[in-house]
Design a protein around this motif. Structure first.
Motif, PDB file in Angstrom:
ATOM      1  N   ASP A  84      37.789 -83.153 -27.158  1.00 40.54           N
ATOM      2  CA  ASP A  84      37.795 -82.107 -28.185  1.00 40.54           C
ATOM      3  C   ASP A  84      36.665 -81.121 -27.919  1.00 40.54           C
ATOM      4  N   ARG A  85      36.976 -79.852 -28.052  1.00 44.47           N
ATOM      5  CA  ARG A  85      35.952 -78.819 -27.924  1.00 44.47           C
ATOM      6  C   ARG A  85      35.501 -78.315 -29.279  1.00 44.47           C
ATOM      7  N   TRP A  86      36.287 -78.571 -30.303  1.00 40.67           N
ATOM      8  CA  TRP A  86      35.930 -78.241 -31.683  1.00 40.67           C
ATOM      9  C   TRP A  86      36.669 -79.199 -32.605  1.00 40.67           C
ATOM     10  N   LYS A  87      36.212 -79.236 -33.844  1.00 38.80           N
ATOM     11  CA  LYS A  87      36.852 -80.056 -34.870  1.00 38.80           C
ATOM     12  C   LYS A  87      36.947 -79.210 -36.122  1.00 38.80           C
ATOM     13  N   ILE A 102      32.518 -77.688 -24.178  1.00 35.94           N
ATOM     14  CA  ILE A 102      32.897 -76.300 -23.890  1.00 35.94           C
ATOM     15  C   ILE A 102      32.210 -75.826 -22.609  1.00 35.94           C
ATOM     16  N   VAL A 103      30.924 -76.062 -22.491  1.00 35.22           N
ATOM     17  CA  VAL A 103      30.154 -75.528 -21.363  1.00 35.22           C
ATOM     18  C   VAL A 103      30.364 -76.342 -20.087  1.00 35.22           C
ATOM     19  N   ARG A 104      30.444 -77.651 -20.187  1.00 33.24           N
ATOM     20  CA  ARG A 104      30.523 -78.499 -18.988  1.00 33.24           C
ATOM     21  C   ARG A 104      31.839 -78.356 -18.247  1.00 33.24           C
ATOM     22  N   PHE A 105      32.909 -78.043 -18.963  1.00 36.24           N
ATOM     23  CA  PHE A 105      34.210 -77.939 -18.301  1.00 36.24           C
ATOM     24  C   PHE A 105      34.514 -76.532 -17.818  1.00 36.24           C
ATOM     25  N   LEU A 106      33.525 -75.667 -17.820  1.00 34.70           N
ATOM     26  CA  LEU A 106      33.740 -74.290 -17.370  1.00 34.70           C
ATOM     27  C   LEU A 106      33.962 -74.191 -15.870  1.00 34.70           C
ATOM     28  N   ARG A 107      33.166 -74.921 -15.105  1.00 36.58           N
ATOM     29  CA  ARG A 107      33.190 -74.863 -13.641  1.00 36.58           C
ATOM     30  C   ARG A 107      32.969 -73.436 -13.128  1.00 36.58           C
ATOM     31  N   GLU A 113      28.306 -65.060 -16.309  1.00 34.80           N
ATOM     32  CA  GLU A 113      28.018 -65.186 -17.733  1.00 34.80           C
ATOM     33  C   GLU A 113      29.123 -64.572 -18.587  1.00 34.80           C
ATOM     34  N   ARG A 114      29.761 -63.528 -18.071  1.00 35.07           N
ATOM     35  CA  ARG A 114      30.826 -62.872 -18.831  1.00 35.07           C
ATOM     36  C   ARG A 114      32.001 -63.820 -19.056  1.00 35.07           C
ATOM     37  N   GLU A 115      32.386 -64.560 -18.027  1.00 32.80           N
ATOM     38  CA  GLU A 115      33.486 -65.505 -18.161  1.00 32.80           C
ATOM     39  C   GLU A 115      33.135 -66.634 -19.116  1.00 32.80           C
ATOM     40  N   GLU A 116      31.867 -67.058 -19.093  1.00 28.87           N
ATOM     41  CA  GLU A 116      31.427 -68.099 -20.032  1.00 28.87           C
ATOM     42  C   GLU A 116      31.534 -67.600 -21.464  1.00 28.87           C
ATOM     43  N   LYS A 117      31.115 -66.369 -21.687  1.00 28.06           N
ATOM     44  CA  LYS A 117      31.185 -65.795 -23.027  1.00 28.06           C
ATOM     45  C   LYS A 117      32.643 -65.666 -23.480  1.00 28.06           C
TER      46      LYS A 117
END
Length: 147
Positions: A84-87, A102-107, A113-117
């Protein structure tokens, strides 16, 4: 040769000892007094969630009173086939975002940084859509039209 011992005339609290090391006084900010403070990745994550939620609150009055929280990622968020990324808590009108999943599965590579945002924003859109019972694309229909 042994070092001379200092005798403190005023008893110090443990908190003061941690901030005033070796009698040099209080530490200043790393950036100095004339620059704005450094924003960490945690700050950027929280800021992205807050600004996206504020944007959607302006579009949807139903979001008034909804609480948005950020948590690291509890163990009960891990399931056999997904994480789950949110509940969404419908009864409490509350959404909790789990930062680590959310952050760890970004790869992502360095400098993306733009894609992360964008990924964080998409998680906010999908969580709010789940709360409202709508499709995420219905939340801000004019936002994704290219001119």
């Amino acid at each position: 040769m042994p070092r001379p011992r200092r005798v403190a005339s005023v008893p110090r609290s443990p908190r003061r000892l941690a901030r005033d090391r070796h009698g040099r006084g209080m530490r200043s900010a790393v950036t100095g007094p004339h620059l704005e403070p450094i924003r960490t990745r945690l700050d950027e994550f929280d800021f992205t969630i807050a600004t996206t939620a504020a944007y959607l609150r302006g579009l949807w009055p139903e979001l008034e009173g909804v609480v948005f929280e950020v948590a690291q990622g509890p163990a009960d968020a891990i399931h056999g086939d997904h994480v789950d990324r949110w509940k969404v808590f419908h009864d409490e009108r509350r959404i909790v975002f789990f930062r680590l999943p959310i952050v760890r599965f970004l790869r992502l590579q360095d400098g993306e940084e733009r894609e992360e945002k964008l990924l964080i924003e998409s998680c906010v859109f999908r969580a709010i859509a789940e709360l409202l019972g709508k499709d995420p694309w219905e939340l801000a229909p004019g936002r994704y039209r290219h001119l």
